[in-house]
Scaffold this motif. Structure first.
Motif, PDB file in Angstrom:
ATOM      1  N   ARG A 141       0.834  -1.205   0.000  1.00  0.00           N
ATOM      2  CA  ARG A 141       0.000   0.000   0.000  1.00  0.00           C
ATOM      3  C   ARG A 141       0.868   1.253   0.000  1.00  0.00           C
ATOM      4  O   ARG A 141       0.626   2.207  -0.738  1.00  0.00           O
ATOM      5  CB  ARG A 141      -0.929  -0.008   1.212  1.00  0.00           C
ATOM      6  CG  ARG A 141      -2.160   0.890   1.056  1.00  0.00           C
ATOM      7  CD  ARG A 141      -3.052   0.832   2.278  1.00  0.00           C
ATOM      8  NE  ARG A 141      -2.359   1.238   3.489  1.00  0.00           N
ATOM      9  CZ  ARG A 141      -2.026   2.504   3.768  1.00  0.00           C
ATOM     10  NH1 ARG A 141      -2.347   3.472   2.941  1.00  0.00           N
ATOM     11  NH2 ARG A 141      -1.376   2.782   4.881  1.00  0.00           N
ATOM     12  N   GLN A 149      -8.534  -2.819  -0.570  1.00  0.00           N
ATOM     13  CA  GLN A 149      -7.941  -3.644   0.465  1.00  0.00           C
ATOM     14  C   GLN A 149      -7.308  -4.905  -0.120  1.00  0.00           C
ATOM     15  O   GLN A 149      -7.244  -5.928   0.558  1.00  0.00           O
ATOM     16  CB  GLN A 149      -8.980  -4.008   1.528  1.00  0.00           C
ATOM     17  CG  GLN A 149     -10.394  -4.077   1.027  1.00  0.00           C
ATOM     18  CD  GLN A 149     -11.394  -3.683   2.099  1.00  0.00           C
ATOM     19  OE1 GLN A 149     -11.066  -3.646   3.271  1.00  0.00           O
ATOM     20  NE2 GLN A 149     -12.618  -3.403   1.691  1.00  0.00           N
ATOM     21  N   LEU A 196      -8.907  -4.811   8.137  1.00  0.00           N
ATOM     22  CA  LEU A 196      -7.544  -4.691   8.641  1.00  0.00           C
ATOM     23  C   LEU A 196      -7.510  -4.691  10.167  1.00  0.00           C
ATOM     24  O   LEU A 196      -6.624  -5.287  10.780  1.00  0.00           O
ATOM     25  CB  LEU A 196      -6.897  -3.402   8.119  1.00  0.00           C
ATOM     26  CG  LEU A 196      -6.578  -3.363   6.625  1.00  0.00           C
ATOM     27  CD1 LEU A 196      -6.216  -1.949   6.192  1.00  0.00           C
ATOM     28  CD2 LEU A 196      -5.448  -4.324   6.323  1.00  0.00           C
TER      29      LEU A 196
END
Lengths: 212, 212
Positions: A141, A149, A196
């Motif tokens: 990321r 995601q 997450l």
DNA sequence: CGTATTTTTGACCGTTATCAAAAAGGGTGG
DNA sequence: CCACCCTTTTTGATAACGGTCAAAAATACG
């Protein structure tokens, strides 16, 4: 044999299983990975293998080489790799502009190693896998290589086993348990983490661990 | 509260369990340990603890602090400690003369971490203990603190467990097995290794591992 | 001496390893 | 597009290494 030199002179390419550095060799330059993954590892008797570092796109491989001692562990490509090679004379002015980023690489690498000592020493299989998947997603990321995601994850379950200190069979079973609980989706070298926060809790991560 | 300042202004002392650095704090200087042992660690839920670095006499604590980021793991004294505190402004000229030794500290520390990743990930209890005892003896020897094949070892079996990722009970049983085979003598905080070569083999150490 | 810490012992259990083989997937050439 | 092969993933059965809990013995310490 080691690598083929590309049009631009400091651009180098590797194929899976090719060495970026061998044991006990003093590399003559650092690789700035542009595309592909590599790892550092050590082999033991009985064919045991432990991976001690992963190099992802955007990473410097290997910061420690600039500290002027031969690499004691080999580094090998896990995928096709495109990298830029930069001479590593620490004392010279070569790092004048990239000095900040170099030290950040070194500190990140050092800190990741310390985090993995905790995970390998004290965590369960599911905690280890959660740590790994979170770290990889977070690193991807930060390099702009995550989409929502999800992100690419070009590791085999055997690679994952050699990172987490488990057997491939147990990695497989633990991943199945995690999939069954909806913690991760992982198939065809593609990772998706629905939540997450939940995975972080399961990973038993310290609040201070950045995973960068 | 943290430490008492001694006659010489940069000389500091710590007692067992005192912090040399706390989590998420930016230490204002490096410690050059002159006497005593300390460790860096992380706590997990369930009271699990993993020690991630040991600082022995002659060591720099902690090289990574000079890279300019807060320590993410606390450092605590294991014994009484006498240390010299030196400011750590990496960019300044302060490391001009000690630059070589500083980078050596950093590289050593980095490499030891990588070695321990292998041990925690892939080695058996006896291999782990052998690795630890050999490393500690070798580090003490290089500091001139070994006498023949023996040296001080001021760790409890619980400390050893938290370094090797085992339980205290299992450390105890494995040490007994090693004593029974004449591999080590360890009592009253004193270590003796009758045959370094044999213990190295049992530790499954790579030929390149210096253990320095 | 008395107390706290550390080491040792015992019984039992659980997570993970091991071994083996089947199923699935991916790449290549015909 | 299919047949083939090799790699990877998955499944099953069993074993082992190390963990857990509890308490006793030994040691260190004030």
């Amino acid at each position: 044999m080691l690598s083929q030199v590309a049009p631009s002179e400091d651009l180098v390419f590797f194929r899976p299983h090719q060495f970026l550095a061998r044991e006990n060799e003093q590399p003559d330059g650092l690789f700035h990975i542009q595309e592909g993954w590599a790892c550092r590892y050590r082999m033991l008797s009985n064919g045991r293998r432990q991976i001690t570092a992963l190099y992802l796109p955007g990473d410097c491989c290997e910061p420690c080489w600039a500290l002027g001692r031969p690499s004691t562990q080999p580094v090998v490509a896990l995928t096709n790799i495109r990298a830029k090679k930069a001479p590593c004379r620490m004392s010279g002015a070569l790092f004048a502009d990239s000095r900040q980023s170099f030290w950040k690489s070194l500190a990140d690498s050092y800190e990741r190693q310390a985090n993995w000592l905790v995970t390998l020493g004290r965590k369960t299989a599911m905690e280890r896998l959660s740590h790994l998947l979170l770290e990889l997603f977070e690193r991807m990321r930060q390099s702009g290589l995550a989409y929502g995601q999800q992100c690419a994850l070009p590791l085999t379950q055997m690679d994952i086993a050699d990172i987490t200190g488990l057997t491939p069979v147990h990695v497989n079973r633990t991943l199945q348990a995690m999939r069954a609980r909806g913690l991760v989706e992982l198939q065809a070298k593609w990772l998706r983490i629905p939540d997450l926060g939940i995975l972080r809790e399961i990973a038993a991560l310290d609040a201070t661990e950045t995973l960068a």
